[in-house]
Structures are given as structure tokens and as C-alpha cells.
Design an enzyme around this catalytic site. Structure first.
Site, PDB file in Angstrom:
ATOM      1  N   ASP A  99      -3.060   4.418   2.813  1.00 27.53           N
ATOM      2  CA  ASP A  99      -3.590   3.200   3.423  1.00 27.53           C
ATOM      3  C   ASP A  99      -3.785   2.131   2.353  1.00 27.53           C
ATOM      4  O   ASP A  99      -4.689   2.225   1.525  1.00 27.53           O
ATOM      5  CB  ASP A  99      -4.917   3.510   4.119  1.00 27.53           C
ATOM      6  CG  ASP A  99      -5.500   2.307   4.830  1.00 27.53           C
ATOM      7  OD1 ASP A  99      -4.798   1.275   4.926  1.00 27.53           O
ATOM      8  OD2 ASP A  99      -6.649   2.395   5.301  1.00 27.53           O
ATOM      9  N   LYS A 119      -6.751   5.940  -0.192  1.00 26.50           N
ATOM     10  CA  LYS A 119      -6.918   4.514  -0.430  1.00 26.50           C
ATOM     11  C   LYS A 119      -6.028   4.077  -1.594  1.00 26.50           C
ATOM     12  O   LYS A 119      -6.259   4.423  -2.751  1.00 26.50           O
ATOM     13  CB  LYS A 119      -8.383   4.188  -0.715  1.00 26.50           C
ATOM     14  CG  LYS A 119      -9.264   4.337   0.517  1.00 26.50           C
ATOM     15  CD  LYS A 119      -8.786   3.446   1.654  1.00 26.50           C
ATOM     16  CE  LYS A 119      -9.596   3.626   2.918  1.00 26.50           C
ATOM     17  NZ  LYS A 119      -9.094   2.783   4.024  1.00 26.50           N
ATOM     18  N   ASP A 172      -3.431  -1.506  11.220  1.00 22.98           N
ATOM     19  CA  ASP A 172      -4.884  -1.510  11.403  1.00 22.98           C
ATOM     20  C   ASP A 172      -5.414  -2.935  11.455  1.00 22.98           C
ATOM     21  O   ASP A 172      -5.652  -3.486  12.525  1.00 22.98           O
ATOM     22  CB  ASP A 172      -5.546  -0.718  10.263  1.00 22.98           C
ATOM     23  CG  ASP A 172      -7.068  -0.714  10.338  1.00 22.98           C
ATOM     24  OD1 ASP A 172      -7.640  -1.306  11.279  1.00 22.98           O
ATOM     25  OD2 ASP A 172      -7.709  -0.116   9.454  1.00 22.98           O
ATOM     26  N   LYS A 186     -10.573   0.386  15.623  1.00 23.80           N
ATOM     27  CA  LYS A 186     -11.962   0.304  15.180  1.00 23.80           C
ATOM     28  C   LYS A 186     -12.793  -0.391  16.262  1.00 23.80           C
ATOM     29  O   LYS A 186     -12.503  -1.530  16.646  1.00 23.80           O
ATOM     30  CB  LYS A 186     -12.050  -0.452  13.861  1.00 23.80           C
ATOM     31  CG  LYS A 186     -11.465   0.317  12.681  1.00 23.80           C
ATOM     32  CD  LYS A 186     -11.600  -0.482  11.401  1.00 23.80           C
ATOM     33  CE  LYS A 186     -11.349   0.384  10.177  1.00 23.80           C
ATOM     34  NZ  LYS A 186      -9.953   0.832  10.070  1.00 23.80           N
TER      35      LYS A 186
END
Length: 367
Positions: free
Chosen positions: A193, A165, A241, A265
Site C-alpha cells: 500500500d 506500508k 482506496d 473506510k
């Protein structure tokens, strides 16, 4: 078969590490998850779970799931849950947008379809394409040396894929990426990410500073256009994403060569029906996927495992065992991580049984 009632449960999911942090100073300490139970006139019940990642990650939030269900449920009583296409058309007609609120209804209907036919969901979603699936571990945003130490610990547990992250200060992120890559094996995969956290000039600095490393860059900027601009400036493999939020944006991304992989997702796109459609489009165009969700517990993890297990391994970049991040079990029969991998139950549907002593009484019932 007809839907006779929809019950809604709320459950808190505390984290083993205490806090999960990502770009722009966002963090969550206890996740607010919603579990849905669909009752039918034949006695079968279907289950699903939806757990947004706070309220600042995507246009979704925990109370929004339950508010959306309040709007949707009256339109679904008396409908055939096995006619999942019609269920989705009814939901789309009743409520524009809000795919995350529709997702638990869709998934619970898939659970019912599996139970009604005596088949596990991975069979209905395309059949078993692999025996088990490789998992990644998300490393919460902290100081570089702490993140590197955590990666070493999770590598010892069998993980070989890690999502770092970043999306904070560019200098700190450059140090984070270098520090964590240095403790990994050559064969291990590292994804940086940013969760939309960098501006374009910051992203350009970071990808330039880590260009010699074996690292994937995921969702650097807020918009599709900004992210694609960074894609054009780097040879590093590129993941999208947040901006790939449905079949239409996926088709655009494929047509414009915007990414090498996507993060799929389930609740972000409205449930297993649309996730399967997008999965199949990705396979047809050679795009591997991380198959996961925004967050969740045992029931979300089961849905992820079934979709991932029905996806060929060469297109399954990774998956997520969210139930290992939390301290509360909400269902029996959920997948459990073994040496960095997980598999599904072979029982019908999702193969899980909710633990109602944990879920408590429904916070809402529609009949």
C-alpha cells in the site's frame, strides 16, 4: 423518538508499537479520537467514534470532526434519529462535504436503530453473512528487515493477510516487498500500500520489479488517473482506496475497470449509510472490499465488524481490528481478535458500552 442532546468526547489513543508510519514520511504516535453520544427523549443513547489518520492522509483531521459536529448538531436537535435517511439529508443540507464529520452522527443513529428494534447492527445491515471475519495487519513503514520480522510475529498470532506500508523511495520499497513476501506462506496475502506516495514513474518501476511476486498493489499514486495508468501496466491485482471516496467515484471505477478490490473506510464516505450503499454496489459488480476505517478504537472496530459480518466472505477481502493497535480501551463489549479473526456482539446496536472513566467529561454538549 427525538434527539434531545449530542455530547462530544475527545480521547487520546496511544499506539502499542509507539509509532505508525506510512508514505512520504508521515507518522502518528498518539491518535486523537472523537466519540459521539446522541441522547433521545425515550432514554435510549447511541454511540459512535471517528478518528482521522492524522491530517495528511485524507482531507480530514481530528479537530475538523469536532468543528463539523459544532456546525451540524443544532440542525439535528428534535429530529428523529431512526429516520436515518432524513438525518443524512439534513446534514448534507447544513454542511457541504466533510463526510468524516457526518459519519459519527450517522453511525450513532444506526446504533439507536438497533437498540430501538432490539437487533444487532449486522442484522440491520443485511443479516449475518459470516460468523466472523478475516483481519489484516498493517505493517508500519520501516527498514525491510524490520518489517519482515514484524510480519513473522503477527503471522504467529494468526494473521494471514498483511498490508505493507510503502510509498517511499522506490528502491527501498522494492526491497521491502521482496523481503516481506519471502517470509510468508504461499497462502498468505500481501498488499503493498503506497498510500498515494509514488509518482507515476516510481510506481511503474516498483510494479515492474515485483511483477513475479504474489502481491497486491494498493493506491500507488495521488490521483485516480495516475493510479489507473499504473493499473494498465501491471497484471498484479490492484486495490484503490483514497480516490474511491463515495458512490460516484466507485461507479466510475467500476465502469472503467480501475481496480480489482477497494478499501471501504466507513468515515471516509460519511458513515454506515453510504458505506452500506457502496458495499452493495461492490457486491453487485463482483468487487471485494477491505472493510475498515481511517483509524479508531473499540467503537470504530465494532462498526467495522458489523458491516463486515453482514458482507459475504467472498467479498470481504479483509477487515481491521484497530482496537488491538492501541493501549487504551474506550468501550466494553468491543470485538476482540481471535487467531486473526473477529466477530461482533449479538447485543442490540453496536453492542458496546463506553467507558466514561476513560472518556471523561464531554468537550462539547449541544441541546
Amino acid at each position: 423518538m427525538k434527539i434531545t442532546a449530542i455530547n462530544v468526547f475527545q480521547v487520546d489513543l496511544p499506539l502499542r508499537e509507539g509509532r505508525y508510519s506510512w508514505s512520504n514520511g508521515n507518522f502518528v504516535e498518539v491518535f486523537d479520537s472523537t466519540v459521539v453520544e446522541i441522547e433521545t427523549d425515550e432514554g435510549l443513547k447511541g454511540y459512535a467514534e471517528c478518528c482521522p489518520l492524522g491530517s495528511a492522509y485524507l482531507p480530514s483531521y481530528a479537530l475538523g470532526v469536532r468543528s463539523g459536529l459544532q456546525e451540524l448538531a443544532p440542525h439535528l436537535i428534535g429530529k428523529d434519529p431512526l429516520n436515518i435517511g432524513e438525518i443524512n439529508r439534513v446534514m448534507d443540507a447544513a454542511l457541504r462535504g466533510h463526510p468524516y464529520a457526518k459519519a459519527p452522527i450517522d453511525i450513532a443513529c444506526w446504533d439507536l436503530l438497533g437498540k430501538a428494534t432490539g437487533q444487532p447492527l449486522y442484522t440491520l445491515l443485511g443479516g449475518a453473512a459470516q460468523d466472523d471475519v478475516a483481519l489484516y495487519r498493517a505493517i508500519s513503514q520501516e527498514a525491510p528487515e524490520i518489517m519482515a520480522k514484524k510480519i513473522e510475529g503477527y503471522a504467529a498470532e494468526g494473521y494471514t493477510k498483511f498490508q505493507l506500508k510503502v510509498g517511499g523511495d522506490a528502491n527501498d520499497d522494492i526491497n521491502r516487498i521482496h523481503a516481506t513476501r519471502s517470509v510468508l506462506k504461499k497462502s498468505d496475502l500481501l498488499v503493498a500500500d503506497a498510500n498515494t506516495g509514488w509518482t507515476r514513474h516510481e510506481a511503474a518501476r516498483v510494479v515492474g520489479a515485483v511483477s513475479s511476486l504474489d502481491v497486491y498493489i494498493e493506491q500507488p499514486c495521488l490521483t485516480y488517473e495516475e493510479s489507473v495508468s499504473i493499473r494498465r501496466r501491471t497484471a498484479l491485482p490492484f486495490v484503490l482506496d483514497e480516490v474511491i471516496d463515495g458512490p460516484n467515484t466507485l461507479v466510475r471505477g467500476i465502469a472503467e475497470d480501475a481496480m480489482d478490490c477497494i478499501n471501504l473506510k466507513i468515515s471516509k464516505v460519511g458513515g454506515l449509510t453510504k458505506a452500506k450503499l457502496m458495499r452493495d454496489l461492490c457486491i453487485a459488480h463482483g468487487i471485494p472490499m477491505t472493510i475498515e476505517d481511517t483509524w479508531g478504537g473499540d467503537i470504530v472496530t465494532a462498526a467495522i465488524a458489523h458491516l463486515a459480518r453482514s458482507t459475504p466472505s467472498e467479498f470481504t477481502f479483509s477487515a481491521t481490528d484497530f482496537n488491538s493497535y492501541g493501549t487504551v480501551d474506550i468501550a466494553e463489549g468491543a470485538p476482540k481478535r481471535v487467531n486473526g479473526r473477529m466477530t461482533t456482539s449479538d447485543l442490540p446496536g453496536l453492542g458496546i458500552t463506553p467507558i466514561f472513566d476513560v472518556l471523561g467529561e464531554p468537550v462539547a454538549r449541544y441541546s
